[in-house]
Design a protein around this motif. Sequence first.
Motif, short mmCIF file in Angstrom:
data_model
loop_
_atom_site.label_atom_id
_atom_site.label_comp_id
_atom_site.label_asym_id
_atom_site.label_seq_id
_atom_site.Cartn_x
_atom_site.Cartn_y
_atom_site.Cartn_z
N PRO A 276 78.11 -10.78 5.99
CA PRO A 276 79.43 -10.13 6.10
C PRO A 276 79.52 -9.27 7.36
O PRO A 276 78.61 -8.50 7.68
N GLU A 277 80.62 -9.40 8.08
CA GLU A 277 80.89 -8.63 9.29
C GLU A 277 82.25 -7.97 9.17
O GLU A 277 83.20 -8.58 8.68
N PRO A 278 82.39 -6.73 9.64
CA PRO A 278 83.68 -6.04 9.55
C PRO A 278 84.78 -6.77 10.33
O PRO A 278 84.52 -7.46 11.31
N ASN A 279 85.99 -6.61 9.87
CA ASN A 279 87.18 -7.10 10.56
C ASN A 279 87.77 -5.97 11.40
O ASN A 279 87.79 -4.81 10.96
N TYR A 280 88.28 -6.28 12.58
CA TYR A 280 88.88 -5.24 13.43
C TYR A 280 89.77 -5.86 14.48
O TYR A 280 89.61 -7.02 14.87
N VAL A 281 90.71 -5.06 14.94
CA VAL A 281 91.50 -5.35 16.14
C VAL A 281 91.37 -4.12 17.03
O VAL A 281 91.79 -3.02 16.64
N ARG A 282 90.79 -4.29 18.20
CA ARG A 282 90.62 -3.18 19.14
C ARG A 282 91.72 -3.19 20.20
O ARG A 282 92.24 -4.24 20.56
N MET A 283 92.05 -2.01 20.69
CA MET A 283 92.90 -1.94 21.88
C MET A 283 92.21 -2.75 22.97
O MET A 283 91.03 -2.50 23.27
N PRO A 284 92.89 -3.72 23.58
CA PRO A 284 92.20 -4.67 24.43
C PRO A 284 92.10 -4.29 25.90
O PRO A 284 91.59 -5.09 26.69
N SER A 285 92.56 -3.11 26.29
CA SER A 285 92.44 -2.76 27.71
C SER A 285 92.59 -1.27 27.91
O SER A 285 93.07 -0.53 27.05
N GLY A 286 92.19 -0.84 29.09
CA GLY A 286 92.31 0.54 29.54
C GLY A 286 92.18 0.56 31.04
O GLY A 286 92.13 -0.50 31.69
N PRO A 287 92.04 1.72 31.64
CA PRO A 287 91.96 1.79 33.10
C PRO A 287 90.72 1.07 33.65
O PRO A 287 89.59 1.51 33.47
N GLY A 288 90.94 -0.09 34.24
CA GLY A 288 89.86 -0.84 34.87
C GLY A 288 89.03 -1.68 33.93
O GLY A 288 88.00 -2.21 34.34
N TRP A 289 89.48 -1.89 32.67
CA TRP A 289 88.69 -2.69 31.74
C TRP A 289 89.59 -3.45 30.77
O TRP A 289 90.74 -3.10 30.56
N ALA A 290 89.02 -4.50 30.17
CA ALA A 290 89.73 -5.29 29.16
C ALA A 290 88.71 -5.93 28.23
O ALA A 290 87.51 -6.05 28.56
N LEU A 291 89.18 -6.34 27.06
CA LEU A 291 88.37 -7.02 26.06
C LEU A 291 89.04 -8.35 25.71
O LEU A 291 90.27 -8.44 25.65
N VAL A 292 88.21 -9.36 25.42
CA VAL A 292 88.74 -10.66 25.04
C VAL A 292 87.78 -11.31 24.06
O VAL A 292 86.60 -10.99 24.02
N GLY A 293 88.29 -12.25 23.25
CA GLY A 293 87.46 -12.90 22.24
C GLY A 293 87.08 -11.92 21.14
O GLY A 293 87.81 -10.97 20.83
#
Length: 369
Positions: A276-293
């Motif tokens: 089991p792994e937690p479910n989440y939605v993260r804010m996908p960006s900020g100053p100079g960075w981003a998240l994907v997948g």
Amino acid sequence: MVDEYEVVIIGARVAGATLAAHLGDSRISTLLVDAAGFPSSTLSTHFFRGSGLVSVLDRLDVLDEVRSLGAPLLVREYHYQDGLPDHVRTPAQAPGNVGFNLSVRREPLDHLLLRRAVRGPHVDFSENTRAITIDKEGDRVVGVALETPMGKKTVRCKLLVGADGRRTIVARELRATTQEAAPASRAIYYRYVTGFVGPSGELDGPEFSLRGDEMAYVFPSDAGRTCVALSLNLATFRWFREDPESRFAGLLQQHQGIWDRFYGATSDGGVLGCGPEPNYVRMPSGPGWALVGDAGMHQDPWTGLGMDNAGMHATFLAESVTQGLHNGASLAHALGEYQRRRDDHALLGYRETVRLAQDLRQLKMAQLT
């Protein structure tokens, strides 16, 4: 010496390699790194849809290469209720314009996408390389320190992207805000077999067998392999993990529509899986960075949305980054548009996955398609 790129991507599997391929096509200088060496596998039941990752592969002009790996076209589905032997045959879910879905093991698929990413002169790749620390000026990310096979080095960039999965260093070090979250409620285990026969003779569609709060899956895949999987609730998982090899077969035997054909096939390796792994939605960006997948969004894998989301969201991010770096828009504004597109595309599926994962007995046959 400090290397400089417009974009550095941490993680080179589906999301990272897709993003790098698009950025390279847009002549954006990109460094793609991964802690693993390639080709290599990762845990995944690797089913994806025509309207999702298949369409991304088509856009990248690698779909013919993927099909050459030998995965059958999945043009229909087979559904079993209450573990009974009779099935209902339905059209493929979300086949998109290409008209079919696919299941391809991650080792050949990820390697093929990586080769596509570095095909042109604008993308460099460093394997067996991990991020150590993230460099900032004020609140803006400006680079990353890497440990490579040749030693440590610092890379400057305009954008740092975390495509390195659930335990991403980018989200962790930058303390990315969580938009939504839900506790883990399921586990998934699978094994490969060869010589598996489809319910109508052909391997032309996945199979889904619902029995109480348990789902069995069959995904005809590449190179003559078929992936057979089980999605388990927390109570069953605690019992199952004591002896996965024998208990996998014991549970699958209760899925009468699948068992005889599984029993007649030849096992190819042991039982694999993820607890089991937690479910989440993260804010996908900020100053100079981003998240994907999975770095930016992860839901229980019982609905198989992960690979579709990875490919689609990498495409959204690439289009936003191109606007922000080369086409006159501000990068911050472009990344805000990326978040809007990602959330419009995936939040409903995330919420439904999380809600139904708590007890699959909520499903009816029509909801499986």
